[in-house]
Design an enzyme around this catalytic site. Structure first.
Site, PDB file in Angstrom:
ATOM      1  CB  CYS A  35       1.505   3.075   5.942  1.00  0.00           C
ATOM      2  SG  CYS A  35       0.304   4.418   6.042  1.00  0.00           S
ATOM      3  N   GLY A  86       0.836  -1.185   0.000  1.00  0.00           N
ATOM      4  CA  GLY A  86       0.000   0.000   0.000  1.00  0.00           C
ATOM      5  C   GLY A  86       0.872   1.237   0.000  1.00  0.00           C
ATOM      6  CB  CYS A  87       0.264   4.564   1.443  1.00  0.00           C
ATOM      7  SG  CYS A  87       1.090   6.130   1.678  1.00  0.00           S
ATOM      8  CG  PHE A  88       5.888   5.134  -0.703  1.00  0.00           C
ATOM      9  CD1 PHE A  88       5.404   6.328  -0.202  1.00  0.00           C
ATOM     10  CD2 PHE A  88       6.368   5.114  -2.000  1.00  0.00           C
ATOM     11  CE1 PHE A  88       5.388   7.487  -0.968  1.00  0.00           C
ATOM     12  CE2 PHE A  88       6.373   6.269  -2.780  1.00  0.00           C
ATOM     13  CZ  PHE A  88       5.876   7.464  -2.249  1.00  0.00           C
TER      14      PHE A  88
END
Length: 172
Positions: A14, A10-12
């Site tokens: 995080c 997912g979002c890097f």
């Protein structure tokens, strides 16, 4: 001797914090991999036209932390049953992938995935891909260490996206 691990979940933003302060971690870099456009920008990747996935490249000392340990930590940051993104982040650029740099890393990742599936922790199949590493391109500087530079935004995003709640419910 240093080694690298590349994980997409997912979002890097995080994916940096869980690895960043562990003993044996030299650095964690947010970036992109797996696509066909050399050195893409964040704006290009978000269009979906580059084929890249947001990922983190972790430089580590295997004498202090093993690749197997890193893979175990990785599982606890993602929903391994969702192949179409992670939490609020949807699409190919957010898909969960373990990118391996060697046959040893591939074997460790595949064994770990099989063990997670056999554990019964998840009702659905574990769909996280395990793929050979491709060139990794660091993201722009403002994406690096985002959780430190923009703590309030990062914390709100982690909660609002559903990631933090999923981790608490599933792993803690």
């Amino acid at each position: 001797m240093k080694d690298t691990a590349i994980f997409a979940g997912g979002c890097f933003w995080c994916m940096v914090k869980p690895f960043d302060s562990l003993p044996g971690i030299e650095k964690v870099v947010s970036g992109f991999t797996g696509g066909h456009v050399p050195n893409p920008s964040y704006q290009e990747v978000t269009t979906g036209a580059t084929g890249h996935t947001e990922a983190v490249e972790i430089t580590f000392d295997p004498a202090l932390i093993s690749y197997d340990e890193l893979v175990s930590i990785y599982w606890q940051q993602t929903d391994p049953t969702d192949a179409f993104g992670q939490f609020a982040d949807r699409g190919d650029s957010y898909r969960p992938v373990i990118f391996y740099n060697s046959e040893e890393q591939k074997d460790i990742a595949e064994r770990s995935k099989a063990n997670l599936q056999a554990s019964g922790r998840f009702e659905g199949p574990i769909v996280t891909s395990i793929e050979p590493a491709e060139p990794f391109y660091p993201a722009e500087e403002y994406h690096q260490d985002f959780y430190k530079k923009n703590a309030a935004h990062y914390n709100a995003y982690s909660e609002g996206s559903g990631r933090a709640g999923f981790i608490r419910k599933t792993w803690l």
